[in-house]
Design a protein around this motif. Structure first.
Motif, PDB file in Angstrom:
ATOM      1  N   PHE A  36      27.876  18.418 -16.348  1.00 38.82           N
ATOM      2  CA  PHE A  36      26.674  19.187 -16.040  1.00 38.82           C
ATOM      3  C   PHE A  36      25.573  18.199 -15.655  1.00 38.82           C
ATOM      4  CE2 PHE A  36      27.398  23.597 -17.530  1.00 38.82           C
ATOM      5  CZ  PHE A  36      28.654  23.433 -18.072  1.00 38.82           C
ATOM      6  N   ARG A  37      24.513  18.706 -15.086  1.00 40.39           N
ATOM      7  CA  ARG A  37      23.369  17.851 -14.786  1.00 40.39           C
ATOM      8  C   ARG A  37      22.080  18.623 -15.001  1.00 40.39           C
ATOM      9  NH1 ARG A  37      24.055  17.203  -8.195  1.00 40.39           N
ATOM     10  NH2 ARG A  37      23.430  19.338  -7.624  1.00 40.39           N
ATOM     11  N   GLN A  38      21.042  17.861 -15.263  1.00 46.63           N
ATOM     12  CA  GLN A  38      19.735  18.469 -15.471  1.00 46.63           C
ATOM     13  C   GLN A  38      18.671  17.584 -14.840  1.00 46.63           C
ATOM     14  OE1 GLN A  38      18.770  19.374 -19.568  1.00 46.63           O
ATOM     15  NE2 GLN A  38      17.222  20.864 -18.940  1.00 46.63           N
ATOM     16  N   GLY A  41      12.383  19.324 -15.138  1.00 46.03           N
ATOM     17  CA  GLY A  41      11.786  20.623 -14.906  1.00 46.03           C
ATOM     18  C   GLY A  41      12.759  21.728 -14.537  1.00 46.03           C
ATOM     19  N   LYS A  42      14.045  21.403 -14.547  1.00 47.73           N
ATOM     20  CA  LYS A  42      15.045  22.398 -14.173  1.00 47.73           C
ATOM     21  C   LYS A  42      16.025  22.632 -15.311  1.00 47.73           C
ATOM     22  CE  LYS A  42      14.902  21.593  -9.182  1.00 47.73           C
ATOM     23  NZ  LYS A  42      15.735  21.352  -7.957  1.00 47.73           N
ATOM     24  N   GLU A  43      16.747  23.742 -15.231  1.00 46.97           N
ATOM     25  CA  GLU A  43      17.750  24.037 -16.233  1.00 46.97           C
ATOM     26  C   GLU A  43      19.011  23.210 -15.994  1.00 46.97           C
ATOM     27  OE1 GLU A  43      16.558  28.689 -17.219  1.00 46.97           O
ATOM     28  OE2 GLU A  43      18.506  28.201 -16.357  1.00 46.97           O
ATOM     29  N   ARG A  44      19.757  23.051 -17.062  1.00 54.62           N
ATOM     30  CA  ARG A  44      21.034  22.357 -16.935  1.00 54.62           C
ATOM     31  C   ARG A  44      21.978  23.195 -16.089  1.00 54.62           C
ATOM     32  NH1 ARG A  44      23.399  19.483 -22.217  1.00 54.62           N
ATOM     33  NH2 ARG A  44      21.232  18.746 -22.076  1.00 54.62           N
ATOM     34  N   GLU A  45      22.681  22.546 -15.171  1.00 49.17           N
ATOM     35  CA  GLU A  45      23.577  23.279 -14.289  1.00 49.17           C
ATOM     36  C   GLU A  45      24.965  22.649 -14.251  1.00 49.17           C
ATOM     37  OE1 GLU A  45      22.243  23.266 -10.241  1.00 49.17           O
ATOM     38  OE2 GLU A  45      22.300  21.078 -10.054  1.00 49.17           O
ATOM     39  N   PHE A  46      25.935  23.503 -14.037  1.00 49.21           N
ATOM     40  CA  PHE A  46      27.332  23.076 -13.937  1.00 49.21           C
ATOM     41  C   PHE A  46      27.540  22.275 -12.665  1.00 49.21           C
ATOM     42  CE2 PHE A  46      31.835  23.309 -14.430  1.00 49.21           C
ATOM     43  CZ  PHE A  46      32.375  23.597 -13.188  1.00 49.21           C
ATOM     44  N   VAL A  47      28.310  21.210 -12.782  1.00 42.18           N
ATOM     45  CA  VAL A  47      28.645  20.376 -11.622  1.00 42.18           C
ATOM     46  C   VAL A  47      30.131  20.472 -11.307  1.00 42.18           C
ATOM     47  CG1 VAL A  47      28.704  18.020 -10.717  1.00 42.18           C
ATOM     48  CG2 VAL A  47      26.759  18.775 -12.095  1.00 42.18           C
ATOM     49  N   ALA A  48      30.966  20.188 -12.307  1.00 45.74           N
ATOM     50  CA  ALA A  48      32.404  20.187 -12.077  1.00 45.74           C
ATOM     51  C   ALA A  48      33.131  20.368 -13.406  1.00 45.74           C
ATOM     52  CB  ALA A  48      32.844  18.887 -11.414  1.00 45.74           C
ATOM     53  N   GLY A  49      34.346  20.923 -13.322  1.00 42.23           N
ATOM     54  CA  GLY A  49      35.162  21.099 -14.514  1.00 42.23           C
ATOM     55  C   GLY A  49      36.620  20.855 -14.197  1.00 42.23           C
ATOM     56  N   ILE A  50      37.385  20.542 -15.236  1.00 41.40           N
ATOM     57  CA  ILE A  50      38.805  20.280 -15.068  1.00 41.40           C
ATOM     58  C   ILE A  50      39.531  20.829 -16.285  1.00 41.40           C
ATOM     59  CG2 ILE A  50      38.619  17.961 -16.115  1.00 41.40           C
ATOM     60  CD1 ILE A  50      40.702  17.038 -13.999  1.00 41.40           C
ATOM     61  N   TYR A  93      23.117  13.318 -16.033  1.00 39.15           N
ATOM     62  CA  TYR A  93      24.446  13.911 -16.000  1.00 39.15           C
ATOM     63  C   TYR A  93      25.067  13.873 -17.392  1.00 39.15           C
ATOM     64  CZ  TYR A  93      24.391  14.273 -10.958  1.00 39.15           C
ATOM     65  OH  TYR A  93      24.084  14.628  -9.664  1.00 39.15           O
ATOM     66  N   TYR A  94      25.637  15.020 -17.783  1.00 36.97           N
ATOM     67  CA  TYR A  94      26.209  15.173 -19.123  1.00 36.97           C
ATOM     68  C   TYR A  94      27.683  15.507 -19.048  1.00 36.97           C
ATOM     69  CZ  TYR A  94      21.326  15.538 -20.591  1.00 36.97           C
ATOM     70  OH  TYR A  94      20.000  15.293 -20.829  1.00 36.97           O
ATOM     71  N   GLN A 118      21.744   8.740 -16.508  1.00 36.61           N
ATOM     72  CA  GLN A 118      20.841   9.053 -15.410  1.00 36.61           C
ATOM     73  C   GLN A 118      21.373   8.556 -14.075  1.00 36.61           C
ATOM     74  OE1 GLN A 118      16.853   7.175 -15.379  1.00 36.61           O
ATOM     75  NE2 GLN A 118      16.041   9.234 -15.068  1.00 36.61           N
ATOM     76  N   VAL A 119      21.284   9.422 -13.082  1.00 32.23           N
ATOM     77  CA  VAL A 119      21.617   9.063 -11.710  1.00 32.23           C
ATOM     78  C   VAL A 119      20.381   9.336 -10.852  1.00 32.23           C
ATOM     79  CG1 VAL A 119      23.033   9.569  -9.695  1.00 32.23           C
ATOM     80  CG2 VAL A 119      24.067   9.566 -11.981  1.00 32.23           C
ATOM     81  N   THR A 120      19.923   8.309 -10.148  1.00 27.94           N
ATOM     82  CA  THR A 120      18.767   8.445  -9.276  1.00 27.94           C
ATOM     83  C   THR A 120      19.178   8.093  -7.858  1.00 27.94           C
ATOM     84  OG1 THR A 120      17.263   7.845 -11.072  1.00 27.94           O
ATOM     85  CG2 THR A 120      16.394   7.735  -8.838  1.00 27.94           C
TER      86      THR A 120
END
Length: 123
Positions: A36-38, A41-50, A93-94, A118-120
């Protein structure tokens, strides 16, 4: 169960970053895993799953074709390869461990969470 994510950093747009997550328990090979990533100022969102075996993967529309999730159950690790990065990919990223064998897209599908890395992405 502890999850330790690593690999974040600063990268230019168009570049690549590889995130890794190591689980403390070998039995984690029976669970789905996700990223997930956040952004600020934004909500945590799904990125990928396996799923537990690595046979099925799931992606958010915003990262399809650019990100790849994989896992190595022998090493208790899950990896997120991120290519063609965009400034809008900037976030913490979590890594997360699912409650069951399948990796859902909602935070409530996951029982275990690692600290963010953190990814920037600079433009």
């Amino acid at each position: 169960v502890q999850l330790q994510a690593s690999g974040g950093g600063l990268v230019q747009a168009g570049g690549s970053v590889r995130l890794s997550c190591k689980a403390s328990r070998r039995a984690f090979s029976n669970n789905g895993m996700g990223w997930f990533r956040q952004a600020p100022g934004k909500e945590r969102e799904f990125v990928a799953g396996i799923n537990w075996s690595g046979g099925r993967t799931y992606y958010a529309d915003s990262v399809k074709g650019r990100f790849t999730i994989s896992r190595d159950n022998a090493k208790n690790t899950v990896t997120l390869q991120m290519n063609s990065l965009k400034p809008e990919d900037t976030a913490d990223y979590y890594c997360a461990g699912a409650r069951g064998a399948v990796a859902g897209s909602g935070p409530y599908d996951y029982a275990y969470w690692g600290r963010g890395t953190q990814v920037t992405v600079s433009s």
